[in-house]
Design a protein around this motif. Structure first.
Motif, PDB file in Angstrom:
ATOM      1  N   MET A  11      58.305  -1.389  -0.830  1.00  0.00           N
ATOM      2  CA  MET A  11      57.247  -0.588  -1.402  1.00  0.00           C
ATOM      3  C   MET A  11      57.528   0.882  -1.074  1.00  0.00           C
ATOM      4  O   MET A  11      57.854   1.218   0.049  1.00  0.00           O
ATOM      5  CB  MET A  11      55.912  -1.035  -0.809  1.00  0.00           C
ATOM      6  N   THR A  12      57.412   1.747  -2.081  1.00  0.00           N
ATOM      7  CA  THR A  12      57.587   3.184  -1.867  1.00  0.00           C
ATOM      8  C   THR A  12      56.337   3.925  -2.334  1.00  0.00           C
ATOM      9  O   THR A  12      55.627   3.464  -3.231  1.00  0.00           O
ATOM     10  CB  THR A  12      58.805   3.738  -2.630  1.00  0.00           C
ATOM     11  N   THR A  13      56.092   5.066  -1.710  1.00  0.00           N
ATOM     12  CA  THR A  13      54.960   5.914  -2.077  1.00  0.00           C
ATOM     13  C   THR A  13      55.477   7.330  -2.263  1.00  0.00           C
ATOM     14  O   THR A  13      56.158   7.861  -1.398  1.00  0.00           O
ATOM     15  CB  THR A  13      53.887   5.892  -0.971  1.00  0.00           C
ATOM     16  N   GLU A  14      55.165   7.906  -3.412  1.00  0.00           N
ATOM     17  CA  GLU A  14      55.550   9.291  -3.715  1.00  0.00           C
ATOM     18  C   GLU A  14      54.313  10.041  -4.190  1.00  0.00           C
ATOM     19  O   GLU A  14      53.480   9.488  -4.910  1.00  0.00           O
ATOM     20  CB  GLU A  14      56.599   9.341  -4.830  1.00  0.00           C
ATOM     21  N   THR A  15      54.205  11.309  -3.811  1.00  0.00           N
ATOM     22  CA  THR A  15      53.118  12.150  -4.291  1.00  0.00           C
ATOM     23  C   THR A  15      53.712  13.253  -5.153  1.00  0.00           C
ATOM     24  O   THR A  15      54.662  13.927  -4.756  1.00  0.00           O
ATOM     25  CB  THR A  15      52.310  12.741  -3.122  1.00  0.00           C
ATOM     26  N   TYR A  16      53.132  13.395  -6.340  1.00  0.00           N
ATOM     27  CA  TYR A  16      53.577  14.400  -7.308  1.00  0.00           C
ATOM     28  C   TYR A  16      52.450  15.396  -7.521  1.00  0.00           C
ATOM     29  O   TYR A  16      51.273  15.045  -7.445  1.00  0.00           O
ATOM     30  CB  TYR A  16      53.932  13.735  -8.645  1.00  0.00           C
ATOM     31  N   ARG A  17      52.801  16.637  -7.802  1.00  0.00           N
ATOM     32  CA  ARG A  17      51.830  17.684  -8.096  1.00  0.00           C
ATOM     33  C   ARG A  17      51.769  17.841  -9.613  1.00  0.00           C
ATOM     34  O   ARG A  17      52.799  18.027 -10.253  1.00  0.00           O
ATOM     35  CB  ARG A  17      52.249  18.995  -7.434  1.00  0.00           C
ATOM     36  N   VAL A  18      50.551  17.734 -10.158  1.00  0.00           N
ATOM     37  CA  VAL A  18      50.359  17.772 -11.609  1.00  0.00           C
ATOM     38  C   VAL A  18      49.403  18.898 -11.957  1.00  0.00           C
ATOM     39  O   VAL A  18      48.340  19.034 -11.339  1.00  0.00           O
ATOM     40  CB  VAL A  18      49.816  16.414 -12.116  1.00  0.00           C
ATOM     41  N   THR A  19      49.776  19.683 -12.963  1.00  0.00           N
ATOM     42  CA  THR A  19      48.936  20.805 -13.402  1.00  0.00           C
ATOM     43  C   THR A  19      48.212  20.472 -14.691  1.00  0.00           C
ATOM     44  O   THR A  19      48.658  19.640 -15.476  1.00  0.00           O
ATOM     45  CB  THR A  19      49.783  22.073 -13.627  1.00  0.00           C
ATOM     46  N   GLY A  20      47.072  21.157 -14.893  1.00  0.00           N
ATOM     47  CA  GLY A  20      46.357  21.085 -16.157  1.00  0.00           C
ATOM     48  C   GLY A  20      45.237  20.057 -16.229  1.00  0.00           C
ATOM     49  O   GLY A  20      44.506  20.009 -17.210  1.00  0.00           O
ATOM     50  N   PRO A  78      57.636   0.570 -14.927  1.00  0.00           N
ATOM     51  CA  PRO A  78      57.999  -0.652 -14.209  1.00  0.00           C
ATOM     52  C   PRO A  78      57.815  -0.515 -12.695  1.00  0.00           C
ATOM     53  O   PRO A  78      58.127   0.530 -12.123  1.00  0.00           O
ATOM     54  CB  PRO A  78      59.482  -0.838 -14.549  1.00  0.00           C
ATOM     55  N   ASP A  79      57.300  -1.556 -12.089  1.00  0.00           N
ATOM     56  CA  ASP A  79      57.137  -1.675 -10.631  1.00  0.00           C
ATOM     57  C   ASP A  79      56.018  -0.835 -10.035  1.00  0.00           C
ATOM     58  O   ASP A  79      55.811  -0.865  -8.823  1.00  0.00           O
ATOM     59  CB  ASP A  79      58.436  -1.378  -9.878  1.00  0.00           C
ATOM     60  N   VAL A  80      55.277  -0.041 -10.841  1.00  0.00           N
ATOM     61  CA  VAL A  80      54.172   0.751 -10.283  1.00  0.00           C
ATOM     62  C   VAL A  80      53.009  -0.198  -9.984  1.00  0.00           C
ATOM     63  O   VAL A  80      52.590  -0.977 -10.835  1.00  0.00           O
ATOM     64  CB  VAL A  80      53.735   1.872 -11.242  1.00  0.00           C
ATOM     65  N   THR A  81      52.524  -0.127  -8.746  1.00  0.00           N
ATOM     66  CA  THR A  81      51.433  -1.010  -8.324  1.00  0.00           C
ATOM     67  C   THR A  81      50.114  -0.272  -8.130  1.00  0.00           C
ATOM     68  O   THR A  81      49.059  -0.887  -8.170  1.00  0.00           O
ATOM     69  CB  THR A  81      51.806  -1.725  -7.005  1.00  0.00           C
ATOM     70  N   SER A  82      50.180   1.055  -7.926  1.00  0.00           N
ATOM     71  CA  SER A  82      48.955   1.806  -7.673  1.00  0.00           C
ATOM     72  C   SER A  82      49.165   3.280  -7.986  1.00  0.00           C
ATOM     73  O   SER A  82      50.233   3.834  -7.726  1.00  0.00           O
ATOM     74  CB  SER A  82      48.566   1.651  -6.196  1.00  0.00           C
ATOM     75  N   VAL A  83      48.118   3.903  -8.550  1.00  0.00           N
ATOM     76  CA  VAL A  83      48.121   5.346  -8.800  1.00  0.00           C
ATOM     77  C   VAL A  83      46.789   5.896  -8.298  1.00  0.00           C
ATOM     78  O   VAL A  83      45.732   5.386  -8.665  1.00  0.00           O
ATOM     79  CB  VAL A  83      48.288   5.673 -10.300  1.00  0.00           C
ATOM     80  N   THR A  84      46.856   6.929  -7.458  1.00  0.00           N
ATOM     81  CA  THR A  84      45.655   7.580  -6.942  1.00  0.00           C
ATOM     82  C   THR A  84      45.758   9.063  -7.245  1.00  0.00           C
ATOM     83  O   THR A  84      46.785   9.684  -6.976  1.00  0.00           O
ATOM     84  CB  THR A  84      45.545   7.384  -5.413  1.00  0.00           C
ATOM     85  N   THR A 138      49.389  10.302  -6.305  1.00  0.00           N
ATOM     86  CA  THR A 138      50.171   9.437  -5.433  1.00  0.00           C
ATOM     87  C   THR A 138      50.449   8.124  -6.152  1.00  0.00           C
ATOM     88  O   THR A 138      49.524   7.485  -6.664  1.00  0.00           O
ATOM     89  CB  THR A 138      49.423   9.183  -4.110  1.00  0.00           C
ATOM     90  N   VAL A 139      51.727   7.765  -6.195  1.00  0.00           N
ATOM     91  CA  VAL A 139      52.165   6.573  -6.915  1.00  0.00           C
ATOM     92  C   VAL A 139      52.854   5.625  -5.942  1.00  0.00           C
ATOM     93  O   VAL A 139      53.786   6.022  -5.242  1.00  0.00           O
ATOM     94  CB  VAL A 139      53.139   6.943  -8.060  1.00  0.00           C
ATOM     95  N   GLU A 140      52.387   4.387  -5.909  1.00  0.00           N
ATOM     96  CA  GLU A 140      53.039   3.347  -5.119  1.00  0.00           C
ATOM     97  C   GLU A 140      53.786   2.437  -6.079  1.00  0.00           C
ATOM     98  O   GLU A 140      53.266   2.078  -7.140  1.00  0.00           O
ATOM     99  CB  GLU A 140      52.017   2.534  -4.333  1.00  0.00           C
ATOM    100  N   SER A 141      55.011   2.071  -5.702  1.00  0.00           N
ATOM    101  CA  SER A 141      55.815   1.206  -6.563  1.00  0.00           C
ATOM    102  C   SER A 141      56.701   0.309  -5.712  1.00  0.00           C
ATOM    103  O   SER A 141      56.969   0.608  -4.545  1.00  0.00           O
ATOM    104  CB  SER A 141      56.671   2.040  -7.521  1.00  0.00           C
ATOM    105  N   GLY A 142      57.144  -0.767  -6.327  1.00  0.00           N
ATOM    106  CA  GLY A 142      58.001  -1.712  -5.630  1.00  0.00           C
ATOM    107  C   GLY A 142      59.384  -1.163  -5.352  1.00  0.00           C
ATOM    108  O   GLY A 142      60.038  -1.561  -4.391  1.00  0.00           O
ATOM    109  N   THR A 143      59.835  -0.258  -6.199  1.00  0.00           N
ATOM    110  CA  THR A 143      61.140   0.383  -6.034  1.00  0.00           C
ATOM    111  C   THR A 143      60.968   1.879  -6.297  1.00  0.00           C
ATOM    112  O   THR A 143      60.016   2.284  -6.968  1.00  0.00           O
ATOM    113  CB  THR A 143      62.176  -0.185  -7.032  1.00  0.00           C
TER     114      THR A 143
END
Length: 70
Positions: A1-10, A28-34, A46-51
């Protein structure tokens, strides 16, 4: 499981959050988005995914929702 946080504008409202969440969960493989919405500013998504996700896939998904990575 990996977690990445991205900055989004607009993003400005709940509809924006829903649009971005739907596009990212379709990857594919995304399990959660916050989303930590900062209306009119730069929001943290923040996106959690299996890969680990390819950044270009995330860029395309956010763009499809009508927004951009910061």
């Amino acid at each position: 499981m990996t977690t990445e946080t991205y900055r989004v504008t607009g993003m400005t409202c709940g509809h924006c959050v829903t649009a971005v969440t739907e596009e990212l969960t379709a990857l594919p493989d995304v399990t959660s988005v916050t989303v930590d919405l900062v209306a009119g500013g730069t929001s943290d998504v923040t996106v959690e995914s299996g890969t680990p996700l390819d950044r270009q896939d995330v860029v395309r998904a956010v763009d499809e929702a009508g927004y951009a990575l910061a």
